[in-house]
Design an enzyme around this catalytic site. Structure first.
Site, mmCIF file in Angstrom:
data_model
loop_
_atom_site.group_PDB
_atom_site.id
_atom_site.type_symbol
_atom_site.label_atom_id
_atom_site.label_comp_id
_atom_site.label_asym_id
_atom_site.label_seq_id
_atom_site.Cartn_x
_atom_site.Cartn_y
_atom_site.Cartn_z
ATOM 1 N N SER A 45 7.218 -40.479 -17.360
ATOM 2 C CA SER A 45 6.222 -41.243 -18.114
ATOM 3 C C SER A 45 6.601 -42.716 -18.255
ATOM 4 C CB SER A 45 6.028 -40.634 -19.518
ATOM 5 O OG SER A 45 5.457 -39.347 -19.428
ATOM 6 N N GLY A 219 2.642 -37.716 -18.356
ATOM 7 C CA GLY A 219 2.690 -38.589 -17.189
ATOM 8 C C GLY A 219 2.517 -40.041 -17.588
ATOM 9 N N CYS A 247 0.469 -34.812 -23.955
ATOM 10 C CA CYS A 247 0.546 -36.264 -23.763
ATOM 11 C C CYS A 247 -0.567 -36.782 -22.845
ATOM 12 C CB CYS A 247 1.937 -36.660 -23.267
ATOM 13 S SG CYS A 247 2.328 -38.404 -23.503
ATOM 14 N N LEU A 248 -0.260 -37.204 -21.621
ATOM 15 C CA LEU A 248 -1.305 -37.673 -20.715
ATOM 16 C C LEU A 248 -2.339 -36.579 -20.481
ATOM 17 C CD1 LEU A 248 -2.465 -39.845 -18.803
ATOM 18 C CD2 LEU A 248 -1.006 -38.891 -16.992
ATOM 19 N N ASN A 289 6.175 -40.287 -26.403
ATOM 20 C CA ASN A 289 6.331 -41.356 -25.418
ATOM 21 C C ASN A 289 4.959 -41.652 -24.825
ATOM 22 O OD1 ASN A 289 6.942 -43.107 -23.364
ATOM 23 N ND2 ASN A 289 7.877 -41.563 -22.045
ATOM 24 N N HIS A 332 5.403 -34.211 -27.778
ATOM 25 C CA HIS A 332 6.111 -33.413 -26.769
ATOM 26 C C HIS A 332 6.784 -32.197 -27.393
ATOM 27 C CE1 HIS A 332 5.967 -36.085 -23.152
ATOM 28 N NE2 HIS A 332 5.654 -36.957 -24.091
ATOM 29 N N GLU A 334 8.264 -29.873 -25.856
ATOM 30 C CA GLU A 334 9.508 -29.569 -25.124
ATOM 31 C C GLU A 334 10.661 -30.448 -25.576
ATOM 32 O OE1 GLU A 334 8.158 -33.167 -23.094
ATOM 33 O OE2 GLU A 334 7.142 -31.407 -23.896
#
Length: 364
Positions: A45, A219, A247-248, A289, A332, A334
């Site tokens: 990312s 990403g 995220c993305l 992020n 995230h 993870e």
């Protein structure tokens, strides 16, 4: 060797080179994580971005390759206040400076990271250049810096071919838009067989493989550039296969279903972002992020409803899709690096694919 960071507003920061020499232009962002710098360096990312670490001492446990989130580092540059030159860790294989040089990535030590972070918070994310040329021409450099754009980032970081990771449980299709390793690892830990697909894969091909669930990964870049993936997500939405997006992936699903995205002033990057679950009221500390965020105001509430919200600034952190087994999150679960508060979402995904009992059995 001296090195300089030149921002597009003309401000210059100086320090010592700890990586590749030359001239390198990218977006300049900051990350507030106290640990996990290798995971940051190898997070896809960050493609097209130079990362400033706000924690003042970086590198004290060296480079532990098994902690990497991809095969190579993706950052365009690395900025630290103080670099630990003698790592103390039995797992370490090399120092940060040798790692950066080996991969041809520029870096600066000794930069005033607090002043740089305040500049980015006040003025917003901006482009910049790392250079080891002490005789740079500022007007010429600024023209090149301001012309820089992060483009086709997902195409750069996605895998090149389909890969199947073994497991005897649910079959999960992982759309790789820049996926971190720990996403697939988290699914495998729950017994899943994970098939990793390139971002260019069609919805028809993924559905023909008859997955029990689909995970759309994180990403880099502007989500509105990913027009092909957005079109595929419209078809996957209609398929009724359970979907978890991160995220993305969260942003692209929102765009596919009538939402909008916009760029944040300086983004959320670090392992200390509080997120509230709107269903339970519980607050988790999350790893994040991203530089873009979903605007849910244009989404039809009959299609999607907000599921999570950022406690700091009130921005959207997740969406539940009405009448569908689809959950998308901006943070995230993870969490590499970062806290594990939201790892339960992988068990939630297991429930979406086949029920609570199976999810509990797999978790044990």
């Amino acid at each position: 060797m001296n090195a300089f960071l030149i921002l597009e507003n003309g401000r210059v920061f100086s320090g010592r080179s700890i990586g590749e020499g030359g001239e390198w232009i990218s977006e300049i962002v900051f990350n507030t994580s106290m640990t996990g710098y290798l995971e940051v360096l190898t997070d896809p990312s960050y493609a097209g971005q130079t990362v400033c670490m706000t924690y003042p001492l970086i590198g004290n446990y060296g480079i532990c390759e098994e902690d990497a989130e991809s095969e190579r580092p993706w950052v365009s540059g690395f900025l630290v206040r103080e670099l630990s030159r003698i790592p103390s860790n039995f797992r370490s294989r090399e120092t940060i400076q040798s790692y950066l040089k080996r991969h041809g990535i520029p870096g600066i030590e000794g930069i005033d990271t607090r002043a740089l972070t305040r500049q980015l918070r006040d003025a917003g994310t901006m482009n910049g250049m790392i250079t080891t040329d002490e005789n740079y021409n500022l007007p010429e450099v600024l023209e090149k810096i301001r012309a820089y754009r992060v483009e086709k980032a997902v195409e750069r970081v996605t895998c090149r071919k389909k890969t199947v990771l073994p497991g005897d449980g649910y079959r999960v299709a992982l759309m790789d838009l820049g996926a971190k390793r720990n996403i697939a690892r988290s699914l495998q830990n729950l017994g899943c067989q994970v098939t990793i697909w390139p971002a260019s894969t069609s919805a028809e091909e993924i559905l023909a493989d008859q997955p029990d669930g689909i995970l759309v990964s994180n990403g880099p870049g502007d989500p509105k550039e990913c027009t092909y993936v957005i079109e595929q997500l419209k078809q996957l939405y209609a398929s009724n296969v359970p979907i978890l997006a991160i995220c993305l992936g969260h942003q692209l699903m929102a765009l596919a279903m009538g939402g909008d995205t916009h760029r944040l002033k300086y983004g959320h990057r670090g392992g200390n972002h509080p997120v509230k679950d709107l269903l339970t009221g519980k607050v988790s500390i999350t790893s994040q992020n991203h530089g873009y965020v979903v605007d849910t105001s244009q989404m039809d509430p009959k299609i999607a409803v907000p599921a999570f919200v950022n406690v700091n600034d009130g921005t959207n952190e997740g969406i539940r899709y009405v009448g569908k087994n689809i959950l998308t999150v901006q943070f995230h679960p993870e969490a590499c690096p970062g806290p594990r508060d939201s790892a339960y979402l992988f068990a939630t995904f297991m429930e979406m694919m086949g029920g609570k009992k199976h999810a509990e059995e797999s978790a044990n």
